[in-house]
Design an enzyme around this catalytic site. Structure first.
Site, PDB file in Angstrom:
ATOM      1  N   GLU A 202      10.369   1.426  10.127  1.00 48.86           N
ATOM      2  CA  GLU A 202      11.377   2.476   9.950  1.00 48.86           C
ATOM      3  C   GLU A 202      10.627   3.785  10.054  1.00 48.86           C
ATOM      4  OE1 GLU A 202      13.325   5.412   8.850  1.00 48.86           O
ATOM      5  OE2 GLU A 202      13.034   4.682   6.814  1.00 48.86           O
TER       6      GLU A 202
ATOM      7  N   CYS B 135      13.893  11.134   6.646  1.00 47.75           N
ATOM      8  CA  CYS B 135      13.965  10.798   8.071  1.00 47.75           C
ATOM      9  C   CYS B 135      15.379  10.917   8.627  1.00 47.75           C
ATOM     10  CB  CYS B 135      13.410   9.404   8.319  1.00 47.75           C
ATOM     11  SG  CYS B 135      14.226   8.109   7.360  1.00 47.75           S
TER      12      CYS B 135
ATOM     13  N   LYS C 168       0.854  -1.193   0.000  1.00 48.48           N
ATOM     14  CA  LYS C 168       0.000   0.000   0.000  1.00 48.48           C
ATOM     15  C   LYS C 168       0.892   1.247   0.000  1.00 48.48           C
ATOM     16  CE  LYS C 168      -1.777   2.568   3.146  1.00 48.48           C
ATOM     17  NZ  LYS C 168      -1.729   3.900   2.461  1.00 48.48           N
TER      18      LYS C 168
ATOM     19  N   GLU D  35      10.172  16.250  15.126  1.00 45.41           N
ATOM     20  CA  GLU D  35      10.599  16.172  13.728  1.00 45.41           C
ATOM     21  C   GLU D  35       9.925  17.266  12.911  1.00 45.41           C
ATOM     22  OE1 GLU D  35      11.429  12.551  10.637  1.00 45.41           O
ATOM     23  OE2 GLU D  35       9.492  12.555  11.659  1.00 45.41           O
TER      24      GLU D  35
END
Length: 492
Positions: free
Chosen positions: A259, A293, A184, A394
């Site tokens: 992750e 990331c 997906k 973040e």
């Protein structure tokens, strides 16, 4: 530009369609996903959203296809993956243009992403001659061995920031290990995965072995990861999404590899090569408009270098002009969506309200060409304190907070205080200090005097809230396997 993506002779065909059990599905009765060009805010396509019944058909077909695929030799599987890798190379320009349209990445960077996808297939293919188990010392007349076997059906959940590369990062090793995959993609960037699915079929991947279902994570994604036919979930995405998946699959007790997000500290000591540190700090923040990331999320600079470092970085950021992904010389595109631009703007505004100072950028760039689309200027903030949200959460945008420090212990404490633990960077000429920092930093990856990206033969893994498991290299490959211990008495 948009109409060029849809052609009966192209990878997307005449219209976007889910790829399920070897068939293309145009059914939109479960709704559609709008794909928006982030450079101009215009609608690119409406992609059919997959229902739970569609997911069920995909997984059921995958279970059946995996049985035959898992019995093939490693060399035979590798031959199919070689054909896929070669097909990606042949269609690299078309894939790159799809990425640039739906994700906003400059075309030159999108081309690099397709090269990265080939590299992921290359490493997976190299496993065709791997040792597939081990024999242990046992008694005479008896054998004891541990062998590798595929898990079965892998559910792969992809992010939007590298839609082609991460497709390859997950699909290549999963297939090479003998599994089937139901994938997906992000609802923001489904076109890349759909194009790659068609390419895989053309290259000889058996029908049913790879399906792509599209939809929102809390609908289509949930139906996929909770399906009883799924034997493993691998996901790259947000920490929030990772927690949701862990909760959703708890009852199945199946392996999960996550992750997730990061808050990479970039630490510059007083003896660092300043030219190299400035260049790397900027590159590691602005790559993919800061939507990586492993990006440099907060830079800690020794007080002796702080002012000069800030001056140089501000000049470097101010010299970068955001451009349309297809413009000549484009190196910085828009953020992926207006929702992301709004979120990043809110974080910068909150930092300024708490005392941070904008040294360059700070919001949407000036100019009529930037009024439509998810544009954000390269931004440098000083006056940031370690306890501020912008130094702890973040950002995922082209915003660089800079914080001075005086002592090694001080910066280690600040860097480790984040909930994340994916990537850290250290710049110093002192080997002893570099080794101390490697030991002290609580991150799955540490770069010394260099920035990324990570290499396919390494192991991309996060600690703490940055994830479980990991990708790449032999350690990443092995997550797609399970082991069977075999005891044989062969002498009576």
């Amino acid at each position: 530009m948009t109409h060029e993506l849809f052609d009966s002779k192209g990878l997307l065909g005449s219209a976007p369609a889910a790829f399920v059990a070897g068939e293309y599905e145009l059914d939109s009765s479960h709704g559609t996903l709008p794909v928006i060009n982030p450079a101009n805010g215009q609608l690119v396509a409406e992609v059919p959203s997959s229902s739970s019944s569609t997911v069920d058909r995909a997984v059921t077909a995958a279970v059946a296809a995996q049985r035959e695929w898992g019995r093939r030799s490693h060399v035979a599987r590798a031959a199919v993956l070689e054909a896929v890798r070669d097909a990606i190379a042949v269609h690299a320009e078309e894939l790159a243009r799809i990425v640039s349209v739906e994700q906003g990445k400059p075309l030159s960077d999108a081309r690099g992403e397709t090269e990265g996808a080939c590299a992921f297939f290359d490493f997976a293919i190299s496993q065709k001659y791997r040792a597939v188990g081990s024999m242990m010392a046992s008694e005479p007349g008896r054998s004891l061995g541990v062998r590798e076997e595929p898990i079965g059906v892998v559910a792969a959940i992809l992010p939007w920031n590298f839609p082609v590369a991460i497709f390859a990062r997950k699909v290549a090793p999963a297939l090479m290990a003998g599994n089937a995959v139901v994938l997906k993609p992000s609802e923001l960037t489904p076109l890349s995965a759909l194009a790659l699915a068609r390419l895989c079929r053309l290259a000889g991947v058996p029908d049913g072995l790879l399906s792509v279902v599209c939809g929102e994570g809390r609908d289509t994604g949930r139906a996929l990861v909770t399906h009883p036919g799924v034997g493993m979930v691998t996901m790259t995405g947000s920490t929030r999404g990772g927690r949701e998946i862990l909760a959703q699959v708890a009852d199945q007790i199946i392996p999960v590899s996550l992750e997730l997000g990061g808050k990479a500290p970039f630490i510059v000591f007083e003896d660092a090569d300043l030219d190299a540190a400035v260049e790397a700090a900027a590159d590691a923040r602005l790559w993919n408009t800061g939507q990586v990331c492993t990006c440099n999320e907060v830079t800690y600079v020794h007080a002796d270098l702080h002012d000069e470092f800030v001056r140089r970085v501000v000049d470097r950021f101010a010299s970068v002009t955001p451009l349309d992904p297809f413009a000549a010389g484009s190196r910085l595109g828009p953020l992926v969506a207006e929702r992301e631009r709004t979120r990043v703007q809110g974080m910068v505004d909150a930092a300024v309200a708490s005392g941070a100072r904008v040294r360059t950028g700070g919001g949407r760039p000036d100019g009529e060409q930037y009024q439509s689309g998810a544009w954000f200027a390269p931004t440098v903030l000083t006056g940031v304190r370690p306890e501020m949200d912008i130094a702890r959460r973040e950002v995922f945008g082209p915003v660089l907070p800079i914080i001075p420090f005086d002592a090694e212990a001080e910066v280690v404490s600040a860097a480790n205080s984040t909930a994340y633990g994916l990537t850290a960077y250290v710049y110093t000429r002192d080997l002893s200090r570099a080794m101390r920092m490697i030991d002290a930093l609580e991150f799955g990856e540490v770069y010394v005097n260099q920035a990324g990206p990570e290499q396919v033969q390494g192991f991309h893994t996060g600690w703490k809230s940055s994830g479980l498991g990991g990708d790449d290299g032999p350690h990443g490959y092995e997550k797609y396997l399970r082991r069977k211990t075999v005891y044989v008495r062969h002498a009576v």
